[in-house]
Design a protein around this motif. Structure first.
Motif, PDB file in Angstrom:
ATOM      1  N   ARG A  57      -8.961   7.457 -12.510  1.00  0.00           N
ATOM      2  CA  ARG A  57      -7.776   6.482 -12.619  1.00  0.00           C
ATOM      3  C   ARG A  57      -7.448   5.882 -13.842  1.00  0.00           C
ATOM      4  NH1 ARG A  57      -8.227   0.405 -10.173  1.00  0.00           N
ATOM      5  NH2 ARG A  57      -6.634   0.328 -11.737  1.00  0.00           N
TER       6      ARG A  57
ATOM      7  N   ILE B 243      -5.078  10.017 -11.087  1.00  0.00           N
ATOM      8  CA  ILE B 243      -4.012   9.304 -10.488  1.00  0.00           C
ATOM      9  C   ILE B 243      -4.180   7.993 -11.536  1.00  0.00           C
ATOM     10  CG2 ILE B 243      -3.350   7.630  -8.548  1.00  0.00           C
ATOM     11  CD1 ILE B 243      -5.158   9.423  -6.675  1.00  0.00           C
TER      12      ILE B 243
ATOM     13  N   ASN C 211      -1.131  -2.540  -4.647  1.00  0.00           N
ATOM     14  CA  ASN C 211      -0.639  -3.498  -5.570  1.00  0.00           C
ATOM     15  C   ASN C 211      -1.209  -4.858  -5.093  1.00  0.00           C
ATOM     16  OD1 ASN C 211       0.754  -1.343  -7.069  1.00  0.00           O
ATOM     17  ND2 ASN C 211       2.633  -1.685  -5.936  1.00  0.00           N
TER      18      ASN C 211
ATOM     19  N   THR D  59      -3.078   4.575 -13.076  1.00  0.00           N
ATOM     20  CA  THR D  59      -2.770   3.472 -12.270  1.00  0.00           C
ATOM     21  C   THR D  59      -2.636   2.215 -13.593  1.00  0.00           C
ATOM     22  OG1 THR D  59      -5.207   2.655 -12.223  1.00  0.00           O
ATOM     23  CG2 THR D  59      -4.262   3.831 -10.421  1.00  0.00           C
TER      24      THR D  59
ATOM     25  N   ILE E   2      -2.967   3.597  -3.294  1.00  0.00           N
ATOM     26  CA  ILE E   2      -2.768   2.593  -4.443  1.00  0.00           C
ATOM     27  C   ILE E   2      -2.279   1.459  -3.709  1.00  0.00           C
ATOM     28  CG2 ILE E   2      -1.410   2.067  -6.433  1.00  0.00           C
ATOM     29  CD1 ILE E   2      -1.178   4.764  -6.999  1.00  0.00           C
TER      30      ILE E   2
ATOM     31  N   ARG F 212       0.813  -1.187  -0.099  1.00  0.00           N
ATOM     32  CA  ARG F 212       0.030   0.051   0.006  1.00  0.00           C
ATOM     33  C   ARG F 212       0.840   1.156  -0.102  1.00  0.00           C
ATOM     34  NH1 ARG F 212      -5.308  -0.198   2.580  1.00  0.00           N
ATOM     35  NH2 ARG F 212      -5.858  -2.517   2.346  1.00  0.00           N
TER      36      ARG F 212
ATOM     37  N   HIS G  91      -8.604   4.087 -17.481  1.00  0.00           N
ATOM     38  CA  HIS G  91      -8.824   2.529 -17.778  1.00  0.00           C
ATOM     39  C   HIS G  91     -10.221   2.623 -18.273  1.00  0.00           C
ATOM     40  CE1 HIS G  91      -4.871   1.120 -16.661  1.00  0.00           C
ATOM     41  NE2 HIS G  91      -5.233   1.638 -15.688  1.00  0.00           N
TER      42      HIS G  91
ATOM     43  N   GLU H 100      -3.561  -2.679 -10.307  1.00  0.00           N
ATOM     44  CA  GLU H 100      -3.330  -1.750  -9.154  1.00  0.00           C
ATOM     45  C   GLU H 100      -4.759  -1.484  -8.621  1.00  0.00           C
ATOM     46  OE1 GLU H 100       0.630   0.576  -9.065  1.00  0.00           O
ATOM     47  OE2 GLU H 100      -0.822   1.249 -10.304  1.00  0.00           O
ATOM     48  N   THR H 101      -5.062  -1.120  -7.469  1.00  0.00           N
ATOM     49  CA  THR H 101      -6.461  -0.711  -6.781  1.00  0.00           C
ATOM     50  C   THR H 101      -6.178   0.588  -6.205  1.00  0.00           C
ATOM     51  OG1 THR H 101      -7.091  -3.018  -6.644  1.00  0.00           O
ATOM     52  CG2 THR H 101      -8.385  -1.402  -5.379  1.00  0.00           C
ATOM     53  N   ILE H 102      -7.373   1.212  -6.240  1.00  0.00           N
ATOM     54  CA  ILE H 102      -7.249   2.672  -5.538  1.00  0.00           C
ATOM     55  C   ILE H 102      -8.301   2.443  -4.381  1.00  0.00           C
ATOM     56  CG2 ILE H 102      -8.111   5.160  -5.553  1.00  0.00           C
ATOM     57  CD1 ILE H 102      -5.749   5.002  -7.288  1.00  0.00           C
TER      58      ILE H 102
END
Length: 174
Positions: A133, A149, A174, A151, A172, A2, A135, A155-157
């Motif tokens: 983010r 942000i 991983n 990414t 963020i 994180r 995508h 990855e996850t926010i």
């Protein structure tokens, strides 16, 4: 792993910036209504609503929208659908601002649009997000963005709000 990318002060500044942009773009807050997408979008919408009230000395409606029954990645449940639209005000003729924590593929926003239209025909619908983010899978973009942000797909926010998580911040994962 994180990594905190936005602390509570930076998050507060981002929400203040969004608030000023809403006022500027709408030339005030006449006929503006905020609709937060459950869960964290609701708390973000409430905070923006409070800040709008401080700045414009007028109260605007703030509602919450549960889009679960409208998602395209969930099985359709006819029992849920009537419960999805639970706003305490009429959206007809309003300049509605949908509020969410993170904009990713756009599918949550598509579901929110479907759910919102069940309550009438707004004058317009805008989108405010704390984090964009990237995508996108659908042609949806935010009108008000607290923070971009970029990414990787894996990855996850994680947006944390005091009301749910006990603190404010954006990480963020991983």
């Amino acid at each position: 792993m994180r990594k905190e990318v936005v602390d509570s002060m930076a998050m507060k500044r981002a929400l203040t910036r969004i608030t000023y942009e809403i006022i500027e773009q709408n030339k005030g807050i006449h006929d503006v209504a905020l609709v937060g997408i459950k869960t964290r979008g609701v708390y973000i919408a409430q905070r923006i609503g409070e800040r709008l009230q401080q700045l414009e000395t007028a109260t605007i409606p703030v509602g919450e929208l549960d889009i679960t029954a409208f998602r395209d990645d969930q099985p359709v449940n006819a029992v849920q659908a009537p419960m999805a639209y639970q706003l305490d005000f009429d959206v007809a003729g309003k300049r509605v601002i949908l509020v969410d924590d993170v904009l990713f593929t756009g599918r949550t926003i598509r579901a929110a649009l479907d759910a919102l239209m069940g309550g009438g025909r707004p004058q317009s619908i805008s989108l405010a997000v704390l984090v964009d983010r990237g995508h996108r899978e659908l042609p949806i973009r935010a009108d008000f963005i607290g923070k971009n942000i970029p990414t990787a797909l894996q990855e996850t926010i994680k947006v944390s709000v005091t009301e749910v998580d006990g603190h404010d911040g954006i990480e963020i994962i991983n």
